[in-house]
Design an enzyme around this catalytic site. Structure first.
Site, short mmCIF file in Angstrom:
data_model
loop_
_atom_site.label_atom_id
_atom_site.label_comp_id
_atom_site.label_asym_id
_atom_site.label_seq_id
_atom_site.Cartn_x
_atom_site.Cartn_y
_atom_site.Cartn_z
N GLU A 210 0.84 -1.20 0.00
CA GLU A 210 0.00 0.00 0.00
C GLU A 210 0.88 1.25 0.00
OE1 GLU A 210 -3.92 1.54 2.57
OE2 GLU A 210 -2.61 -0.04 3.35
N LYS B 243 -9.24 3.20 -2.70
CA LYS B 243 -9.59 2.37 -1.55
C LYS B 243 -11.02 2.69 -1.12
CE LYS B 243 -7.47 0.91 2.86
NZ LYS B 243 -6.33 1.15 3.77
N CYS C 170 -5.77 -3.49 1.83
CA CYS C 170 -5.61 -3.60 3.28
C CYS C 170 -6.93 -3.73 4.05
CB CYS C 170 -4.80 -2.41 3.80
SG CYS C 170 -4.05 -2.71 5.43
N SER D 298 21.15 -0.93 33.76
CA SER D 298 20.99 -0.86 35.21
C SER D 298 21.24 -2.17 35.94
CB SER D 298 19.57 -0.39 35.56
OG SER D 298 18.63 -1.40 35.22
#
Length: 729
Positions: free
Chosen positions: A45, A114, A175, A360
């Site tokens: 896309e 789309k 999509c 750490s």
């Protein structure tokens, strides 16, 4: 006779606004597809401009440059004799659309906008584009001048149409349309479309690939046909990692599937199908055939091209691709691979000298370091596999034209720097764990004490105010205690940026470093971190991953990467080490937070994924936590829910400044993109609290009635005598 057609789809690592780089990757995918005999190439896309351009989609320049690049692709000799399905944004009648442009031999056949836009979670397509919510409708689009000169066309159809070749029909989805209740592929199938393309910009989330693959498989299983899925892969400049997995599925069976995580910029997946397999499959679907009469036909755009060889020609070397099972990674592997690929893309595109991490000795910074180690492993693996692009990028980062590492530790020695920033509140154990891990993965490690810096800041405050704060354990107030912890945390952030700028210089190397944060998604949600402390960084690869998943990842990595020291990180009690350690007191994260990490994950999912407010959350948790293994009373559950919402609310402001994090969980509290909620709200949630208290009262009243009855029934079932005075009316 069989009608064999070879189809290609691809994963492309496109970068937002990298028009020329995107063009080159598209051209490379076309060349690879043609070399494998493909007659159709499908791409991701918005592949020309990159999916994640965000508000740049409001700029007209973007559309002009997209057409400029598309023209160069169309006019390139390598694009002849193959149908191309390419994604780009287009303005039609002053309205912006997310489109597929389908072409053949320098002629545009169709612009297909789309129909349904993604508009939740990380997606804001309605902010930039308008949906073409007119099924089976088309208009005329007049081409830009520079495109007319290439195609010799004045106009082309734009709309919801299909392509018809001499031997089959092709329809395009984009999509989100796959996820909608009325997916276009159903109507297309009923109108004779046999090849469906879907071009996506789908991002990675832990444990979510199977959902996507089931939908893709189901798309062709119901009505028959071949479904060709393309996707973006990599980091295109934001928090998301697009996880590829381009695939080709025939009648519900997977023929080919691309990688989910890799450092390859271009990956082409092909499969050879027999069109007769689609027709035979559909002949068995009588319900679908009966439905065709009620469907209005699509407008077909004809192209004089035969995708399969002539029916009378038999080539024994051409055979259909065999089905194969779907390939999935375990969540631990997803954590090792997704954020590692994301970090590599960010590093090579930012062209900095590497990463700096405050290490750490706790599990969060440990997990971050191991992800960087995983990145270094992927770099070496890609170079060994012959990926010249990765090797060129690595040499550019290290400013070494002859650099050719064989070990991940060699890569880390040039790109990764860590530091243990200890104070008098730090333990020997955490210091040693940090040192040993850094040595094992090859990081440049600095071990320091910063007590003098902390003391200087406290002394400055004392001189300015005449008051000296002391820790709570020595008689100070909660306000003093918190301030003294925050001083240490914030000074670590300042030192991190100092070291990130100067450490390469100390070794005679050029460039600065990107600072990595290491606050997990649960701590962000609870606000269990100091604003502008060492969680404030340039990137945070674990900011969307839960503590539970991080522990599982470290346990997996201990054996997979052969790093025995990781076992000590897993067994250690999580602690910030910001308060003095005494014989009777060691600071604990879960004690400080007032809730466990497991509970935080549950709160986060209910709040974000299930859209629960305080009352709805209490009701759901009561049904789950009032029984084994929890056996919490209604009052305890109510208190936990109220406490969570209180701390979530008072710390919400911290999310406005959080480090950009790799998105991996649906319950991420990332304020900047994903979790759009106010950061100043009443932390008491008074009405919701009253409603919860009312439900607790009802539960207790009901339990007072049912508990004696339950005990009597239990005695009777066990054959015990029940006196009359214990009987319950």
């Amino acid at each position: 006779m069989a009608h064999f057609v070879t189809i290609a789809t691809c994963n492309l690592n496109q970068w937002a606004l990298d028009f020329e780089g995107n063009r080159d990757r598209i051209l490379e995918s076309i060349r690879v597809a043609k070399s494998k005999g493909a007659k159709l190439r499908v791409g991701p896309e918005l592949e020309i401009c990159g999916y994640g351009c965000l508000d740049h989609f409001g700029e007209n320049d973007l559309y002009e440059q997209s057409w400029q690049m598309y023209g160069e692709i169309l006019n390139h000799p390598d694009t002849d004799n193959i149908i191309l399905d390419i994604g780009m944004p287009i303005i039609h009648k002053s309205i912006k659309y997310n489109c597929r442009v389908i072409s053949f031999n320098k002629k545009i056949l169709l612009i297909r906008p789309k129909l349904h836009l993604a508009n939740d979670g990380n997606y804001r397509e309605m902010r930039y584009f308008t949906p073409w919510n007119r099924p089976k409708y088309h208009e005329t689009f007049y081409l830009p001048r520079e495109i007319k000169n290439i195609t010799h066309q004045t106009s082309v159809p734009i709309g919801d149409c299909v392509i018809e070749t001499m031997d089959t029909k092709i329809g395009a989805e984009t999509c989100e349309e796959l996820f909608t209740p009325q997916s276009p592929h159903i109507a297309m199938a009923l109108d004779g479309v046999e090849i469906f393309t879907n071009s996506s910009g789908s991002h990675h989330e832990l444990r979510k690939l199977d959902v996507r693959m089931e939908l893709i498989s189901g798309a062709s299983k119901k009505c028959g046909g071949v479904y060709v899925y393309a996707n973006q892969k990599g980091c295109d400049g934001d928090r998301l990692y697009y996880d590829g997995c381009a695939c080709i599925i025939l009648n519900g069976q997977i023929l080919a599937q691309g990688q989910q995580f890799s450092l390859d910029d271009v990956e082409v997946v092909t499969a050879t199908i027999n069109l007769n397999d689609i027709r035979s499959y559909r002949n068995q679907k009588s319900a679908a055939l009966q439905s065709t009469a009620s469907e209005n036909p699509y407008h077909s755009v004809f192209v004089d091209f035969e995708m399969s060889p002539p029916a009378l020609v038999f080539d024994p070397s051409v055979k259909p691709t065999e089905p194969r099972p779907a390939r999935y990674h375990k969540p631990e592997e997803e954590i090792a691979l997704g954020p590692a690929c994301w970090l590599w893309d960010y590093l090579r595109r930012s062209k900095t000298g590497g990463f700096f991490l405050p290490l750490s000795g706790g599990i969060d910074s440990c997990a971050t370091a191991v992800i960087v180690h995983s990145m270094c492993r992927l770099v070496v693996k890609s170079i060994d596999a012959g990926n010249e692009q990765v090797l060129q990028d690595l040499r550019a980062l290290t400013k070494s034209k002859d650099f050719h590492p064989k070990l991940s530790q060699t890569v880390a020695s040039r790109l990764f720097y860590t530091s243990y920033m200890g104070t008098e509140n730090s333990s020997k154990e955490t210091r040693e764990r940090a040192r040993d891990l850094a040595a094992k993965i090859g990081a440049n490690h600095v071990d320091l004490n910063m007590d003098s810096v902390v003391s200087s800041v406290v002394s400055l405050f004392e001189v300015a105010t005449g008051k000296k704060p002391i820790f709570k354990i020595f008689g100070g107030s909660q306000t003093e205690n918190l301030a003294l912890q925050n001083i240490q945390a914030r000074l670590r952030m300042i030192l991190s940026y100092l070291f990130a700028q100067l450490l390469p210089w100390t070794k005679g190397r050029e460039g600065g470093l990107l600072v990595l944060g290491s606050a997990n998604v649960d701590e962000c949600l609870r606000g269990y971190l100091t604003k502008y402390d060492c969680s404030s960084a340039d990137l945070n690869p674990i900011g969307g991953i839960s503590k539970t998943d991080l522990k599982a990842f470290i346990k997996w990595a201990e054996k997979k990467f052969n790093i025995p020291i990781l076992k000590e990180f897993i067994e250690a009690t999580p602690t910030a080490e910001l308060e003095p350690i005494t014989k009777d007191y060691v600071q604990s994260d879960e004690v400080d937070m007032g809730m466990t990490y497991e509970e935080l994950s549950a709160f986060g999912k209910l709040r974000k994924v299930d859209k629960c407010g305080p009352k709805a959350m209490f009701v759901k948790l009561y049904h789950e936590w009032s029984r084994p293994p929890y056996n919490y009373s209604a009052e305890v559950i109510a208190e936990k829910v109220k406490k969570f919402y209180f701390f979530y609310a008072i710390n919400r402001h911290k999310m406005t400044t959080m480090t950009p994090s790799y998105h991996a969980e649906q319950y991420s509290p990332d304020d900047n993109r994903f979790d759009l909620r106010p950061f100043l709200i009443n932390p008491r949630f008074p009405l919701a609290s009253k409603n919860i208290d009312s439900i607790v009262s009802e539960i207790n009243q009901r339990n007072r009635y049912h508990e004696p009855r339950a005990k009597v029934e239990e005695k009777k079932q066990n054959g015990l005598f029940v006196p009359k005075n214990e009987e319950v009316d």
